[in-house]
Motif scaffolding. Structure first.
Motif, mmCIF file in Angstrom:
data_model
loop_
_atom_site.group_PDB
_atom_site.id
_atom_site.type_symbol
_atom_site.label_atom_id
_atom_site.label_comp_id
_atom_site.label_asym_id
_atom_site.label_seq_id
_atom_site.Cartn_x
_atom_site.Cartn_y
_atom_site.Cartn_z
ATOM 1 N N TYR A 1 2.668 -25.562 12.748
ATOM 2 C CA TYR A 1 3.666 -26.608 12.085
ATOM 3 C C TYR A 1 4.653 -26.670 13.124
ATOM 4 C CZ TYR A 1 0.918 -25.626 7.758
ATOM 5 O OH TYR A 1 -0.140 -25.313 6.964
ATOM 6 N N THR A 2 5.250 -27.914 13.368
ATOM 7 C CA THR A 2 6.424 -28.213 14.116
ATOM 8 C C THR A 2 7.439 -28.891 13.417
ATOM 9 O OG1 THR A 2 5.146 -27.983 16.138
ATOM 10 C CG2 THR A 2 7.223 -28.947 16.359
ATOM 11 N N PHE A 3 8.566 -28.458 13.112
ATOM 12 C CA PHE A 3 9.685 -29.018 12.092
ATOM 13 C C PHE A 3 10.750 -28.615 12.549
ATOM 14 C CE2 PHE A 3 8.431 -24.797 11.161
ATOM 15 C CZ PHE A 3 9.729 -24.355 10.561
ATOM 16 N N PHE A 4 11.817 -29.432 12.142
ATOM 17 C CA PHE A 4 13.392 -29.005 12.421
ATOM 18 C C PHE A 4 13.868 -28.999 10.937
ATOM 19 C CE2 PHE A 4 13.122 -33.629 12.641
ATOM 20 C CZ PHE A 4 14.247 -34.074 11.893
ATOM 21 N N ARG A 5 15.160 -28.335 10.717
ATOM 22 C CA ARG A 5 15.716 -28.093 9.411
ATOM 23 C C ARG A 5 17.250 -28.942 9.701
ATOM 24 N NH1 ARG A 5 13.367 -23.712 6.396
ATOM 25 N NH2 ARG A 5 12.112 -22.638 7.714
ATOM 26 N N CYS A 6 17.786 -29.230 8.541
ATOM 27 C CA CYS A 6 19.135 -29.679 8.383
ATOM 28 C C CYS A 6 20.004 -28.206 8.469
ATOM 29 C CB CYS A 6 19.411 -30.231 7.240
ATOM 30 S SG CYS A 6 21.089 -30.744 6.924
ATOM 31 N N PRO A 7 20.943 -28.250 9.398
ATOM 32 C CA PRO A 7 21.493 -27.064 9.592
ATOM 33 C C PRO A 7 22.493 -26.874 8.177
ATOM 34 C CG PRO A 7 22.426 -28.445 11.053
ATOM 35 C CD PRO A 7 21.172 -29.249 10.189
ATOM 36 N N GLU A 8 22.707 -27.902 7.493
ATOM 37 C CA GLU A 8 23.900 -27.828 6.435
ATOM 38 C C GLU A 8 22.931 -27.141 5.278
ATOM 39 O OE1 GLU A 8 27.245 -28.166 6.577
ATOM 40 O OE2 GLU A 8 26.686 -28.136 8.825
#
Length: 104
Positions: free
Chosen positions: A26-33
């Motif tokens: 899985y490739t993803f990104f997250r909201c840092p907040e």
């Protein structure tokens, strides 16, 4: 490109992350907040090999003149990879272990 989190409205500067579950990556990104997860793609071993093959073709296209047949084959492989990516994202649409926990 400006990306705004759907959940908390923070501006996101994506830092892609990868996580494997067996053969599936899985490739993803997250909201840092708020930690909200945004999937980018799902791949399996076969698709990763096909993507690597396409990338080699793309580099060759950039370095030298290629035949029309080669260019058509590269485009066909790209489209095949996109289709398989969509299929895998439908098969593995939401990954519970990627979602933020209540503590986050």
């Amino acid at each position: 490109m400006q990306i705004i989190c759907d959940k908390c409205k923070a501006e996101i500067h994506p830092q892609p992350e990868m996580l494997r579950d067996g053969e599936i990556e899985y490739t993803f990104f997250r909201c840092p907040e708020c930690g909200e997860v945004y999937p980018v793609c799902v791949t399996d071993e076969a698709l990763r090999k096909e993507i690597a093959g396409y990338n080699r073709m793309r580099l060759l296209i950039q370095k030298q003149r290629c035949t029309e047949k080669f260019l058509r084959n590269a485009e066909a492989l790209k489209q095949k990879n996109r289709k398989r990516t969509r299929e895998l994202m439908e098969q593995y649409p939401s990954v519970p272990f990627l979602q933020p926990t209540e503590a986050e």
